[in-house]
Design an enzyme around this catalytic site. Sequence first.
Site, PDB file in Angstrom:
ATOM      1  N   TYR A 179     -11.295  17.504  20.152  1.00 24.99           N
ATOM      2  CA  TYR A 179     -10.560  18.316  20.610  1.00 24.99           C
ATOM      3  C   TYR A 179     -10.989  19.523  21.548  1.00 24.99           C
ATOM      4  O   TYR A 179     -10.433  19.911  22.578  1.00 24.99           O
ATOM      5  CB  TYR A 179      -9.571  18.867  19.472  1.00 24.99           C
ATOM      6  CG  TYR A 179      -8.198  17.955  19.182  1.00 24.99           C
ATOM      7  CD1 TYR A 179      -8.529  16.939  18.422  1.00 24.99           C
ATOM      8  CD2 TYR A 179      -6.841  18.561  19.474  1.00 24.99           C
ATOM      9  CE1 TYR A 179      -7.364  16.334  17.862  1.00 24.99           C
ATOM     10  CE2 TYR A 179      -5.906  17.755  19.019  1.00 24.99           C
ATOM     11  CZ  TYR A 179      -6.228  16.678  18.280  1.00 24.99           C
ATOM     12  OH  TYR A 179      -4.912  15.933  17.845  1.00 24.99           O
ATOM     13  N   LYS A 187     -15.686   8.320   9.639  1.00 24.18           N
ATOM     14  CA  LYS A 187     -16.238   6.959  10.111  1.00 24.18           C
ATOM     15  C   LYS A 187     -17.892   6.747  10.094  1.00 24.18           C
ATOM     16  O   LYS A 187     -18.450   6.914  11.155  1.00 24.18           O
ATOM     17  CB  LYS A 187     -16.016   6.831  11.743  1.00 24.18           C
ATOM     18  CG  LYS A 187     -14.307   6.182  11.812  1.00 24.18           C
ATOM     19  CD  LYS A 187     -14.229   4.841  11.212  1.00 24.18           C
ATOM     20  CE  LYS A 187     -14.895   3.561  11.923  1.00 24.18           C
ATOM     21  NZ  LYS A 187     -14.642   2.200  11.560  1.00 24.18           N
ATOM     22  N   ASP A 224     -10.171   3.807   8.720  1.00 28.81           N
ATOM     23  CA  ASP A 224      -9.798   2.820   8.940  1.00 28.81           C
ATOM     24  C   ASP A 224      -9.045   2.184   7.525  1.00 28.81           C
ATOM     25  O   ASP A 224      -7.811   1.885   7.593  1.00 28.81           O
ATOM     26  CB  ASP A 224     -10.448   1.541   9.769  1.00 28.81           C
ATOM     27  CG  ASP A 224     -11.562   1.444   9.238  1.00 28.81           C
ATOM     28  OD1 ASP A 224     -12.255   2.170   8.413  1.00 28.81           O
ATOM     29  OD2 ASP A 224     -12.392   0.548   9.762  1.00 28.81           O
ATOM     30  N   ASP A 249      -5.164  14.366  12.388  1.00 29.73           N
ATOM     31  CA  ASP A 249      -4.102  14.437  13.144  1.00 29.73           C
ATOM     32  C   ASP A 249      -3.411  13.015  13.037  1.00 29.73           C
ATOM     33  O   ASP A 249      -2.077  13.110  12.745  1.00 29.73           O
ATOM     34  CB  ASP A 249      -4.475  14.575  14.606  1.00 29.73           C
ATOM     35  CG  ASP A 249      -3.229  14.540  15.820  1.00 29.73           C
ATOM     36  OD1 ASP A 249      -2.314  14.995  15.526  1.00 29.73           O
ATOM     37  OD2 ASP A 249      -3.129  13.703  16.643  1.00 29.73           O
ATOM     38  N   ASP A 286       0.373  12.172  10.670  1.00 24.99           N
ATOM     39  CA  ASP A 286       1.676  11.599  11.187  1.00 24.99           C
ATOM     40  C   ASP A 286       1.884  10.279  10.294  1.00 24.99           C
ATOM     41  O   ASP A 286       2.994  10.040   9.904  1.00 24.99           O
ATOM     42  CB  ASP A 286       1.488  11.223  12.675  1.00 24.99           C
ATOM     43  CG  ASP A 286       1.968  12.266  13.718  1.00 24.99           C
ATOM     44  OD1 ASP A 286       1.852  13.194  13.155  1.00 24.99           O
ATOM     45  OD2 ASP A 286       2.359  11.820  14.653  1.00 24.99           O
TER      46      ASP A 286
HETATM   47  C1  IPM Z   1      -0.297  18.320  15.736  1.00 29.12           C
HETATM   48  C2  IPM Z   1      -0.014  18.296  17.122  1.00 29.12           C
HETATM   49  C3  IPM Z   1      -1.061  18.353  18.301  1.00 29.12           C
HETATM   50  C4  IPM Z   1      -2.350  17.997  17.812  1.00 29.12           C
HETATM   51  C5  IPM Z   1      -0.388  18.066  19.516  1.00 29.12           C
HETATM   52  C6  IPM Z   1       1.032  18.556  19.908  1.00 29.12           C
HETATM   53  C7  IPM Z   1      -1.436  18.617  20.531  1.00 29.12           C
HETATM   54  O1  IPM Z   1      -0.060  16.618  17.224  1.00 29.12           O
HETATM   55  O2  IPM Z   1      -0.374  19.579  15.313  1.00 29.12           O
HETATM   56  O3  IPM Z   1      -1.017  17.388  14.998  1.00 29.12           O
HETATM   57  O4  IPM Z   1      -2.766  16.912  18.353  1.00 29.12           O
HETATM   58  O5  IPM Z   1      -3.291  18.548  17.295  1.00 29.12           O
HETATM   59 MG    MG Z   2      -0.202  15.482  15.383  1.00 34.04          MG
END
Ligand code: IPM
Ligand code: MG
Length: 371
Positions: A142, A189, A221, A245, A249
């Site tokens: 990032y 990884k 993975d 990240d 999700d």
């Molecule tokens: C998160 C989000 C952010 C990230 C995006 C909005 C850039 O997905 O906080 O998880 O990738 O960190």
């Molecule tokens: Mg995210």
Amino acid sequence: MEKKIAILNGDGVGPEVTAQSVKVLAAIAEAFNHQFECKEALVGAAAIDKTGTALPAETIDICLDSDAVLFGAVGHPKYDSDTAAAIRPEQGLFGIRKALQLYANIRPITTYPLLQHLLPFKPKHLEGVDCVIFRELTGGIYFGKRHTSDDGNYASDETSYSREEVERIAHVAFQSAQKRKKKLTMVDKANVLDTSKLWRRVVKEIAAGYADVTVDYMYADNASLQIILNPKQFDVILTENLIGDILSDEASVLVGSMGMLPSASIGNKNALFEPIHGSFPKAAGKDIANPVGSILSAAMMMDYFGLTEEAAAIRDGVEWTLQNNFVTKDIDPVNFYFTSTIGDLIADYVSGKIPGSVKKENIELRKSTII
Ligand code: IPM
Ligand code: MG
């Protein structure tokens, strides 16, 4: 207690979900005799529109001068562009993470039996699931050097980590594991990447100082498969920025809706609290987004202040809404309630007005009429 809280609403549904947390925080302040001084500041597309930058210097100053930051969401389709030089709302989020040195992003995965009907899993599969992801937030790909060639046919993103960056979050994650089920899974990884090999080496050294915590190491993975196949094996998951990240999700699938998930981003001096969902532009201004991720982030803020009773009151309020089917559209697309109604109900719960003076008929009037 007196605390200064910076409110960064951001874009899309950010302002409307954050407004519910502000309501709940006001109810907490009143009920428990605290003073929370809230100050708004611009970030994301809202800031670009007004100032030309996603993170104005004034916003950084307000955040640095606060005890905590409550963050909504950033992102707007009008700034979606594939040119490398484009100003993007997300820069506001990366900028604040870096400026406040919020290196530990903490994402608890709590499942709710009342939401299990929404999930593609049998209830038994989720029994005992309770884990927390510690995602490194100020390093890795990032923040690495980026490059796109002039003709646009080549691009690169660099990832790097230092020992010190790994150490500081590893300690926070191990300390959390000690207070929980005493298990830590390092996800990386290391079969491919040098940065992952560094993580493993440093984490192995640190693990020696936390003899009561069982540590295992898993490739990303495999971890992404294990989270779905056997989620109860996890307690604390420790990982770098990009993998964290993606895994967080994915793990939200275990809960039923991403709208339910809070997070805390902690540094040595500052802390920021935000739902894990994005700005959800399609829902903006419709009063339909789920405010619970933001409200539970406010609960994490109370924990950070050491106000455990206050945090518990907020979480109890959330449970109460679920038990009574007061849920937003993401949870029940037919019988749903509005964002602001859920915020009112949780604030009322915290204020001790529920059960009692809150009339079910009045709440029903705030229900969707789509049948
Ligand atoms: C998160 C989000 C952010 C990230 C995006 C909005 C850039 O997905 O906080 O998880 O990738 O960190
Ligand atoms: Mg995210």
